[in-house]
Design a protein around this motif. Structure first.
Motif, PDB file in Angstrom:
ATOM      1  N   SER A 190      -4.211  -6.553   4.569  1.00  9.85           N
ATOM      2  CA  SER A 190      -3.086  -5.640   4.753  1.00  9.85           C
ATOM      3  C   SER A 190      -3.592  -4.229   4.471  1.00  9.85           C
ATOM      4  O   SER A 190      -4.574  -4.042   3.753  1.00  9.85           O
ATOM      5  CB  SER A 190      -1.933  -5.978   3.814  1.00  9.85           C
ATOM      6  OG  SER A 190      -2.286  -5.722   2.471  1.00  9.85           O
ATOM      7  N   TYR A 191      -2.911  -3.258   5.050  1.00  9.24           N
ATOM      8  CA  TYR A 191      -3.285  -1.868   4.815  1.00  9.24           C
ATOM      9  C   TYR A 191      -2.042  -0.991   4.756  1.00  9.24           C
ATOM     10  O   TYR A 191      -0.994  -1.336   5.312  1.00  9.24           O
ATOM     11  CB  TYR A 191      -4.234  -1.352   5.909  1.00  9.24           C
ATOM     12  CG  TYR A 191      -3.602  -1.346   7.269  1.00  9.24           C
ATOM     13  CD1 TYR A 191      -2.885  -0.247   7.723  1.00  9.24           C
ATOM     14  CD2 TYR A 191      -3.683  -2.457   8.097  1.00  9.24           C
ATOM     15  CE1 TYR A 191      -2.274  -0.256   8.970  1.00  9.24           C
ATOM     16  CE2 TYR A 191      -3.072  -2.469   9.336  1.00  9.24           C
ATOM     17  CZ  TYR A 191      -2.377  -1.368   9.760  1.00  9.24           C
ATOM     18  OH  TYR A 191      -1.757  -1.379  10.978  1.00  9.24           O
ATOM     19  N   GLU A 192      -2.161   0.093   4.044  1.00 14.44           N
ATOM     20  CA  GLU A 192      -1.155   1.146   3.993  1.00 14.44           C
ATOM     21  C   GLU A 192      -1.898   2.457   4.114  1.00 14.44           C
ATOM     22  O   GLU A 192      -2.958   2.630   3.504  1.00 14.44           O
ATOM     23  CB  GLU A 192      -0.380   1.126   2.678  1.00 14.44           C
ATOM     24  CG  GLU A 192       0.500  -0.079   2.508  1.00 14.44           C
ATOM     25  CD  GLU A 192       1.330  -0.007   1.238  1.00 14.44           C
ATOM     26  OE1 GLU A 192       1.382   1.058   0.599  1.00 14.44           O
ATOM     27  OE2 GLU A 192       1.913  -1.043   0.898  1.00 14.44           O
ATOM     28  N   ARG A 205       2.562   7.881   8.684  1.00 19.71           N
ATOM     29  CA  ARG A 205       2.460   6.747   7.779  1.00 19.71           C
ATOM     30  C   ARG A 205       2.305   5.499   8.635  1.00 19.71           C
ATOM     31  O   ARG A 205       2.880   5.405   9.709  1.00 19.71           O
ATOM     32  CB  ARG A 205       3.689   6.626   6.893  1.00 19.71           C
ATOM     33  CG  ARG A 205       3.880   7.815   5.958  1.00 19.71           C
ATOM     34  CD  ARG A 205       4.974   7.608   4.951  1.00 19.71           C
ATOM     35  NE  ARG A 205       4.741   6.588   3.954  1.00 19.71           N
ATOM     36  CZ  ARG A 205       3.905   6.674   2.927  1.00 19.71           C
ATOM     37  NH1 ARG A 205       3.158   7.748   2.787  1.00 19.71           N
ATOM     38  NH2 ARG A 205       3.790   5.702   2.048  1.00 19.71           N
ATOM     39  N   ASP A 206       1.569   4.559   8.105  1.00 22.86           N
ATOM     40  CA  ASP A 206       1.397   3.307   8.811  1.00 22.86           C
ATOM     41  C   ASP A 206       1.089   2.222   7.799  1.00 22.86           C
ATOM     42  O   ASP A 206       0.486   2.494   6.747  1.00 22.86           O
ATOM     43  CB  ASP A 206       0.267   3.426   9.834  1.00 22.86           C
ATOM     44  CG  ASP A 206       0.264   2.282  10.837  1.00 22.86           C
ATOM     45  OD1 ASP A 206       1.293   1.591  10.977  1.00 22.86           O
ATOM     46  OD2 ASP A 206      -0.776   2.075  11.484  1.00 22.86           O
ATOM     47  N   GLN A 207       1.503   1.018   8.124  1.00 22.18           N
ATOM     48  CA  GLN A 207       1.160  -0.143   7.316  1.00 22.18           C
ATOM     49  C   GLN A 207       1.189  -1.356   8.212  1.00 22.18           C
ATOM     50  O   GLN A 207       1.806  -1.340   9.272  1.00 22.18           O
ATOM     51  CB  GLN A 207       2.123  -0.317   6.145  1.00 22.18           C
ATOM     52  CG  GLN A 207       3.546  -0.584   6.542  1.00 22.18           C
ATOM     53  CD  GLN A 207       4.447  -0.691   5.327  1.00 22.18           C
ATOM     54  OE1 GLN A 207       4.175  -0.111   4.283  1.00 22.18           O
ATOM     55  NE2 GLN A 207       5.522  -1.431   5.455  1.00 22.18           N
ATOM     56  N   SER A 255      -1.390   6.915   4.715  1.00 20.93           N
ATOM     57  CA  SER A 255      -0.611   8.117   4.964  1.00 20.93           C
ATOM     58  C   SER A 255      -1.601   9.216   5.317  1.00 20.93           C
ATOM     59  O   SER A 255      -2.723   9.256   4.810  1.00 20.93           O
ATOM     60  CB  SER A 255       0.236   8.504   3.749  1.00 20.93           C
ATOM     61  OG  SER A 255      -0.592   8.784   2.644  1.00 20.93           O
ATOM     62  N   HIS A 280      -3.101   3.174  12.512  1.00 18.62           N
ATOM     63  CA  HIS A 280      -3.558   1.843  12.114  1.00 18.62           C
ATOM     64  C   HIS A 280      -4.881   1.466  12.770  1.00 18.62           C
ATOM     65  O   HIS A 280      -5.639   0.687  12.222  1.00 18.62           O
ATOM     66  CB  HIS A 280      -2.489   0.775  12.411  1.00 18.62           C
ATOM     67  CG  HIS A 280      -2.372   0.433  13.846  1.00 18.62           C
ATOM     68  ND1 HIS A 280      -1.567   1.141  14.717  1.00 18.62           N
ATOM     69  CD2 HIS A 280      -2.968  -0.534  14.575  1.00 18.62           C
ATOM     70  CE1 HIS A 280      -1.657   0.609  15.916  1.00 18.62           C
ATOM     71  NE2 HIS A 280      -2.502  -0.401  15.865  1.00 18.62           N
TER      72      HIS A 280
END
Length: 140
Positions: A32-34, A45-47, A36, A5
Protein backbone atom coordinates in the motif's frame (compact mmCIF):
# COMPACT_ATOMS: atom_id res chain seq x y z
CA UNK A 1 2.53 14.29 -16.24
CA UNK A 2 1.92 10.74 -15.02
CA UNK A 3 -0.58 10.25 -12.18
CA UNK A 4 1.00 10.49 -8.75
CA UNK A 5 0.40 6.80 -8.00
CA UNK A 6 2.36 5.73 -11.05
CA UNK A 7 5.40 7.64 -9.79
CA UNK A 8 5.42 7.27 -6.01
CA UNK A 9 5.44 3.53 -5.34
CA UNK A 10 7.87 2.74 -8.15
CA UNK A 11 10.10 5.55 -6.89
CA UNK A 12 10.04 4.11 -3.37
CA UNK A 13 10.80 0.65 -4.70
CA UNK A 14 13.48 1.83 -7.08
CA UNK A 15 15.28 3.98 -4.59
CA UNK A 16 15.44 1.15 -2.09
CA UNK A 17 18.06 -0.50 -4.33
CA UNK A 18 21.02 1.69 -3.48
CA UNK A 19 23.78 1.35 -6.07
CA UNK A 20 22.93 1.55 -9.76
CA UNK A 21 22.61 -1.88 -11.30
CA UNK A 22 22.09 -3.57 -7.93
CA UNK A 23 19.03 -5.66 -7.22
CA UNK A 24 16.48 -4.12 -4.90
CA UNK A 25 15.70 -5.65 -1.53
CA UNK A 26 11.95 -5.24 -1.99
CA UNK A 27 10.02 -8.47 -1.69
CA UNK A 28 7.08 -9.48 -3.88
CA UNK A 29 3.60 -9.01 -2.52
CA UNK A 30 0.85 -6.48 -2.06
CA UNK A 31 2.04 -3.02 -1.02
CA UNK A 32 0.00 0.00 0.00
CA UNK A 33 1.13 3.57 -0.51
CA UNK A 34 0.12 7.08 0.49
CA UNK A 35 1.54 10.17 -1.14
CA UNK A 36 1.13 13.89 -1.06
CA UNK A 37 2.78 16.35 -3.36
CA UNK A 38 2.64 20.00 -4.25
CA UNK A 39 3.43 21.06 -7.78
CA UNK A 40 3.71 24.78 -7.26
CA UNK A 41 0.39 25.83 -5.69
CA UNK A 42 -1.38 22.65 -6.82
CA UNK A 43 -1.72 19.99 -4.08
CA UNK A 44 -2.03 16.33 -5.03
CA UNK A 45 -2.82 13.31 -2.88
CA UNK A 46 -2.97 9.67 -3.77
CA UNK A 47 -3.23 6.35 -2.02
CA UNK A 48 -3.80 2.81 -3.06
CA UNK A 49 -2.22 -0.59 -3.45
CA UNK A 50 0.09 -2.12 -5.98
CA UNK A 51 1.19 -5.66 -6.59
CA UNK A 52 4.96 -6.08 -6.71
CA UNK A 53 5.54 -9.20 -8.77
CA UNK A 54 8.73 -11.29 -8.61
CA UNK A 55 10.01 -9.74 -11.85
CA UNK A 56 9.73 -6.22 -10.40
CA UNK A 57 11.25 -7.32 -7.08
CA UNK A 58 14.26 -8.84 -8.89
CA UNK A 59 14.74 -6.00 -11.38
CA UNK A 60 17.78 -3.80 -11.15
CA UNK A 61 17.66 -0.31 -9.79
CA UNK A 62 18.43 1.11 -13.21
CA UNK A 63 15.77 -0.85 -15.09
CA UNK A 64 13.04 0.03 -12.57
CA UNK A 65 13.97 3.66 -12.64
CA UNK A 66 13.95 3.76 -16.43
CA UNK A 67 10.39 2.41 -16.27
CA UNK A 68 9.38 5.58 -14.41
CA UNK A 69 11.06 8.03 -16.77
CA UNK A 70 14.06 7.21 -18.98
CA UNK A 71 15.03 10.91 -18.88
CA UNK A 72 15.80 10.81 -15.14
CA UNK A 73 18.74 9.45 -13.20
CA UNK A 74 20.24 9.60 -9.73
CA UNK A 75 23.26 11.90 -10.00
CA UNK A 76 24.23 11.81 -6.34
CA UNK A 77 23.27 9.09 -3.92
CA UNK A 78 24.74 8.04 -0.60
CA UNK A 79 23.73 5.79 2.21
CA UNK A 80 23.87 7.30 5.70
CA UNK A 81 22.71 6.28 9.16
CA UNK A 82 19.50 8.26 8.68
CA UNK A 83 18.58 6.83 5.27
CA UNK A 84 19.52 7.06 1.61
CA UNK A 85 20.09 10.63 0.41
CA UNK A 86 19.76 11.29 -3.31
CA UNK A 87 19.60 13.86 -6.05
CA UNK A 88 17.48 12.98 -9.06
CA UNK A 89 18.02 14.93 -12.30
CA UNK A 90 15.64 14.85 -15.26
CA UNK A 91 16.30 16.32 -18.70
CA UNK A 92 14.49 16.00 -22.00
CA UNK A 93 10.94 16.28 -20.72
CA UNK A 94 9.94 16.97 -18.16
CA UNK A 95 13.07 18.66 -16.86
CA UNK A 96 13.62 18.91 -13.14
CA UNK A 97 15.55 18.01 -10.04
CA UNK A 98 14.59 16.43 -6.72
CA UNK A 99 16.74 16.11 -3.62
CA UNK A 100 15.51 13.84 -0.91
CA UNK A 101 15.85 11.05 1.55
CA UNK A 102 14.54 7.50 1.52
CA UNK A 103 14.22 5.36 4.62
CA UNK A 104 13.68 1.63 4.10
CA UNK A 105 13.13 -0.73 7.01
CA UNK A 106 11.76 -4.22 6.69
CA UNK A 107 8.38 -4.05 5.02
CA UNK A 108 8.04 -0.28 4.91
CA UNK A 109 9.58 2.71 3.17
CA UNK A 110 9.21 6.48 3.32
CA UNK A 111 10.36 9.16 0.94
CA UNK A 112 10.59 12.94 1.22
CA UNK A 113 11.95 15.18 -1.51
CA UNK A 114 11.91 18.76 -2.73
CA UNK A 115 12.95 20.28 -6.03
CA UNK A 116 11.57 21.78 -9.20
CA UNK A 117 10.17 20.93 -12.59
CA UNK A 118 9.61 23.01 -15.70
CA UNK A 119 11.49 24.45 -18.61
CA UNK A 120 13.74 27.46 -18.89
CA UNK A 121 12.70 30.24 -16.55
CA UNK A 122 9.29 28.65 -15.87
CA UNK A 123 10.39 26.37 -13.04
CA UNK A 124 7.77 25.25 -10.52
CA UNK A 125 8.66 24.05 -7.02
CA UNK A 126 7.89 20.42 -6.15
CA UNK A 127 7.41 18.92 -2.69
CA UNK A 128 6.87 15.17 -2.33
CA UNK A 129 6.15 12.99 0.69
CA UNK A 130 5.28 9.30 0.43
CA UNK A 131 5.20 6.08 2.36
CA UNK A 132 4.64 2.45 1.46
CA UNK A 133 4.17 -0.72 3.46
CA UNK A 134 3.84 -4.35 2.59
CA UNK A 135 0.37 -5.69 3.32
CA UNK A 136 0.71 -9.31 2.22
CA UNK A 137 3.27 -11.68 0.71
CA UNK A 138 0.88 -12.39 -2.17
CA UNK A 139 -1.32 -10.23 -4.34
CA UNK A 140 -4.34 -12.54 -4.40
Amino acid sequence: MKPLHSLVLPALLVLSGLPAGAETDVTPGLWSYEASAALGPIPMRDQGTRCVDPKMAEASYESLFNDINPNCQITDGREASDGYHFTLQCAGGPDGMLSGRLIVGGNSASLSATGWTGAGENNVPVILSASAKKLSPSCS
